[in-house]
Design a protein around this motif. Structure first.
Motif, PDB file in Angstrom:
ATOM      1  N   GLN A  39       0.827  -1.207   0.000  1.00  0.00           N
ATOM      2  CA  GLN A  39       0.000   0.000   0.000  1.00  0.00           C
ATOM      3  C   GLN A  39       0.861   1.258   0.000  1.00  0.00           C
ATOM      4  OE1 GLN A  39      -2.887  -0.975   3.381  1.00  0.00           O
ATOM      5  NE2 GLN A  39      -4.100   0.428   2.155  1.00  0.00           N
ATOM      6  N   LYS A  40       1.914   1.245   0.799  1.00  0.00           N
ATOM      7  CA  LYS A  40       2.797   2.416   0.887  1.00  0.00           C
ATOM      8  C   LYS A  40       3.563   2.626  -0.411  1.00  0.00           C
ATOM      9  CE  LYS A  40       4.069   0.872   5.035  1.00  0.00           C
ATOM     10  NZ  LYS A  40       4.774   0.692   6.331  1.00  0.00           N
ATOM     11  N   VAL A  97       2.518   1.728  -3.405  1.00  0.00           N
ATOM     12  CA  VAL A  97       1.526   2.222  -4.375  1.00  0.00           C
ATOM     13  C   VAL A  97       1.244   3.706  -4.146  1.00  0.00           C
ATOM     14  CG1 VAL A  97      -0.898   2.029  -5.079  1.00  0.00           C
ATOM     15  CG2 VAL A  97       0.477  -0.035  -4.754  1.00  0.00           C
ATOM     16  N   TYR A  98       1.218   4.122  -2.899  1.00  0.00           N
ATOM     17  CA  TYR A  98       1.031   5.543  -2.584  1.00  0.00           C
ATOM     18  C   TYR A  98       2.241   6.361  -3.050  1.00  0.00           C
ATOM     19  CZ  TYR A  98       0.729   9.766   0.347  1.00  0.00           C
ATOM     20  OH  TYR A  98       0.696  11.065   0.804  1.00  0.00           O
ATOM     21  N   TYR A  99       3.438   5.801  -2.889  1.00  0.00           N
ATOM     22  CA  TYR A  99       4.685   6.531  -3.175  1.00  0.00           C
ATOM     23  C   TYR A  99       4.934   6.708  -4.677  1.00  0.00           C
ATOM     24  CZ  TYR A  99       9.712   7.440  -3.443  1.00  0.00           C
ATOM     25  OH  TYR A  99      10.939   7.966  -3.744  1.00  0.00           O
ATOM     26  N   ARG A 141       3.306   9.610  -6.984  1.00  0.00           N
ATOM     27  CA  ARG A 141       3.746  10.938  -6.515  1.00  0.00           C
ATOM     28  C   ARG A 141       5.211  11.168  -6.839  1.00  0.00           C
ATOM     29  NH1 ARG A 141      -0.303   8.903  -3.842  1.00  0.00           N
ATOM     30  NH2 ARG A 141      -1.965  10.263  -3.046  1.00  0.00           N
ATOM     31  N   MET A 143       7.291  10.857   3.572  1.00  0.00           N
ATOM     32  CA  MET A 143       7.179   9.420   3.352  1.00  0.00           C
ATOM     33  C   MET A 143       7.845   8.629   4.461  1.00  0.00           C
ATOM     34  SD  MET A 143       5.300   8.333   0.924  1.00  0.00           S
ATOM     35  CE  MET A 143       5.803   6.650   1.240  1.00  0.00           C
ATOM     36  N   GLN A 167       5.925   6.054   6.567  1.00  0.00           N
ATOM     37  CA  GLN A 167       6.417   4.679   6.541  1.00  0.00           C
ATOM     38  C   GLN A 167       6.473   4.065   7.934  1.00  0.00           C
ATOM     39  OE1 GLN A 167       7.752   2.385   4.001  1.00  0.00           O
ATOM     40  NE2 GLN A 167       7.630   1.116   5.809  1.00  0.00           N
ATOM     41  N   ASP A 170       3.313   4.076  10.457  1.00  0.00           N
ATOM     42  CA  ASP A 170       2.339   3.082  10.013  1.00  0.00           C
ATOM     43  C   ASP A 170       2.406   1.805  10.843  1.00  0.00           C
ATOM     44  OD1 ASP A 170       0.331   2.129   8.049  1.00  0.00           O
ATOM     45  OD2 ASP A 170       1.905   0.692   7.519  1.00  0.00           O
ATOM     46  N   PHE A 213      -4.781   2.885   6.438  1.00  0.00           N
ATOM     47  CA  PHE A 213      -3.713   3.704   5.877  1.00  0.00           C
ATOM     48  C   PHE A 213      -4.214   5.114   5.563  1.00  0.00           C
ATOM     49  CE2 PHE A 213      -0.795   4.791   2.249  1.00  0.00           C
ATOM     50  CZ  PHE A 213       0.350   4.902   3.028  1.00  0.00           C
ATOM     51  N   GLY A 214      -5.433   5.209   5.078  1.00  0.00           N
ATOM     52  CA  GLY A 214      -6.010   6.521   4.785  1.00  0.00           C
ATOM     53  C   GLY A 214      -6.200   7.345   6.050  1.00  0.00           C
ATOM     54  N   ARG A 233      -2.882   8.702   7.209  1.00  0.00           N
ATOM     55  CA  ARG A 233      -2.447   9.884   6.444  1.00  0.00           C
ATOM     56  C   ARG A 233      -3.137  11.139   6.957  1.00  0.00           C
ATOM     57  NH1 ARG A 233      -3.612   6.725   1.876  1.00  0.00           N
ATOM     58  NH2 ARG A 233      -5.064   8.302   1.128  1.00  0.00           N
TER      59      ARG A 233
END
Length: 252
Positions: free
Chosen positions: A141-142, A144-146, A149, A177, A181, A184, A194-195, A198
């Protein structure tokens, strides 16, 4: 308006380095540290071998001029710079993938230590094994978020004039990040999505950036970055406990 305390955030990594020396936490630092060391050596060896082959191929292709053949030292210098950059973030990502089940348990034990609860590893190893699929999913997930961007910042970096601020944006993003990271791990232990994490960090952005800054800097130092990862996990757990949550955290 940015909330939080940047300077307080800076102190969490230092606290983390102190925590990893505690007897009750040391075991869950040593094992992923050994795994990371093996990964470190394997990556260095693989990249050195691959780059040596590349240099030999290029030098064989160049005309047989002595001054050109003497340029191989320059290629090795470039290799050292590439290694530094790759290890700044690539190594951290891979180390977290390998050690994520251990780091989740390390965060749990750190929270018990900081809150005065009894620390116990009863069922710890079985729990670590059970948590592997969820921990790996969280790491993905992290990533994919990174990635999107990071790609956007890369595109900005090649635009004339605009690229003057790209370096600052890159560094600020990587500080963010690093905070995301590692905080989390305690968030996942509390089953916070995760949302939601954030949003929580965004509400304490100055503290988050303060914590992420020294982590991002030390991640670029080979060997030192082996110890930064577990220290950041412990420091992030202290962050989780002590930074007030002004948002309504939605649990999964």
């Amino acid at each position: 308006m940015l909330q939080g305390n940047f300077f307080k955030g800076l102190g969490y990594l230092g606290e983390g380095f102190g925590l990893i020396r505690q007897p009750g936490l040391r075991l869950f630092v040593i094992i992923p540290l050994i795994l990371n060391l093996l990964l470190f050596v394997a990556l260095i060896w693989a990249m050195a071998e691959g780059f040596a082959l590349l240099i030999a191929t290029v030098m064989a292709w160049l005309p047989d001029w002595q001054w050109l053949q003497a340029l191989d030292w320059l290629f090795w210098l470039l290799y050292a710079l590439v290694i530094l950059l790759l290890f700044a973030y690539g190594f951290v990502i891979m180390a977290n993938l390998i050690g994520s089940p251990f780091y989740g348990f390390l965060s749990e034990q750190t929270e018990k230590y900081l809150t005065g609860q009894e620390m116990s590893d009863d069922g710890g190893w079985m729990q670590i094994l059970k948590d592997i699929p969820r921990a790996l999913g969280r790491e993905i997930q992290k990533i994919v978020y990174y990635l999107p961007r990071a790609l956007l910042l890369f595109i900005i970096g090649v635009i004339p004039v605009v690229n003057l601020v790209a370096a600052v944006l890159w560094f600020a993003f990587n500080c963010w990040m690093m905070s995301l990271q590692y905080v989390d791990y305690p968030a996942d232990n509390h089953r916070v999505s995760f949302g939601a994490l954030r949003r929580r960090l965004a509400a304490r952005r100055l503290s988050a950036l303060g914590f992420g800054l020294p982590v991002a800097l030390l991640a670029m130092v080979p060997v030192v970055n082996l110890f930064v990862v577990p220290a950041a996990v412990c420091g992030a757990t202290a962050f989780w406990i002590r930074e007030p949550d002004p948002t309504a955290i939605a649990h999964r």
